[in-house]
Design an enzyme around this catalytic site. Structure first.
Site: not given
Length: 261
Positions: A72, A217
């Site tokens: 993400d 992430h």
């Protein structure tokens, strides 16, 4: 799960807020969700649909132990290194890209993600919490990123991940209008709160399960160094890495629907 400026030390109040956000995110805010297994089963019961989708899939996740690696809020400075790792280990991933200061800052990296066969998906333009804004703002957050990604790759995403996993009926309706299915997750390393790559690796491995969706992430310092160890150990355990669309196949992700293992 995304934090704009991660810090090395976080107070108890921030930690509690993060924990509360995780619980809320995984609840889906009261919106019904569909598991990958349920999606595959429903498609298999619809012979025509299953046949059309199944003809192009490379992995049968009903038969093998699949898991999806997702990232993400990128791309960022470490994403090219991550792509090198994924290429070396022949692992596909799904990237939920953030528009402002990411897609618009690293267009060549976005193009490379698509060109190397990874799934390019939408994580909004500015990471606003979509359940806190009106439908028009939800539409703008998603549409701007759709347009930016299409301009770079020539293809509009079909998947999105709402920031912090927060969704509701309005978010679902706008997602449906824009042709976007909503993808949540089953395991997160909380890599926004630590730079300890060994801890990130262990958190993922502790939560890994069949049909799982891993949330990481690629913008935090400890994450990319943890990826080789995550991949090697999960392969040793017999997992096959797939993109989210491959995890759902022979089903096709339905716009507006929330998917979570």
């Amino acid at each position: 799960m995304f934090r704009t400026k991660p810090t090395k030390s976080r107070g108890p109040a921030v930690a509690l807020l993060a924990a509360a956000s995780l619980v809320l995110a995984l609840s889906g805010c009261g919106v019904d969700r569909v598991t990958p297994g349920e999606a595959r089963g429903e498609a298999a019961r619809s012979d025509g649909k299953a046949g059309a989708a199944g003809a192009s899939r490379a992995v049968d996740c009903a038969a093998v132990k699949c898991i999806a690696l997702t990232f993400d809020a990128g791309p960022g400075k470490d994403t090219p290194r991550l792509l090198d790792i994924l290429k070396e280990k022949q692992v596909p991933a799904t990237f939920f890209l953030l528009g402002k200061n990411h897609v618009d800052r690293y267009p060549r990296v976005v193009k490379r993600i698509a060109d190397e066969g990874h799934e390019v998906a939408n994580h909004t333009w500015t990471h606003r919490i979509l359940t806190d804004v009106e439908a028009g703002d939800v539409r703008e957050e998603l549409s701007r990123t759709q347009d930016a990604i299409e301009e770079i790759t020539g293809r509009r995403p079909t998947l999105m991940r709402p920031p912090q996993g927060r969704t509701d009926g309005t978010v679902s309706e706008v997602s449906r209008e824009l042709g976007l299915a909503q993808i949540l997750w089953s395991v997160t390393a909380k890599d926004y709160s630590t730079t300890d790559s060994a801890l990130i690796r262990q958190r993922v491995l502790d939560g890994a399960e069949r049909d799982g969706i891993i949330l990481l992430h690629d913008i935090y310092d400890g994450t990319v160094p943890a990826v080789p160890g995550i991949i090697d150990e999960l392969k040793r355990r017999g997992f096959t890495f797939v993109t989210v669309p491959q995890l759902l196949a022979p089903a096709t992700a339905e716009p507006g629907t929330v998917y979570r293992p």
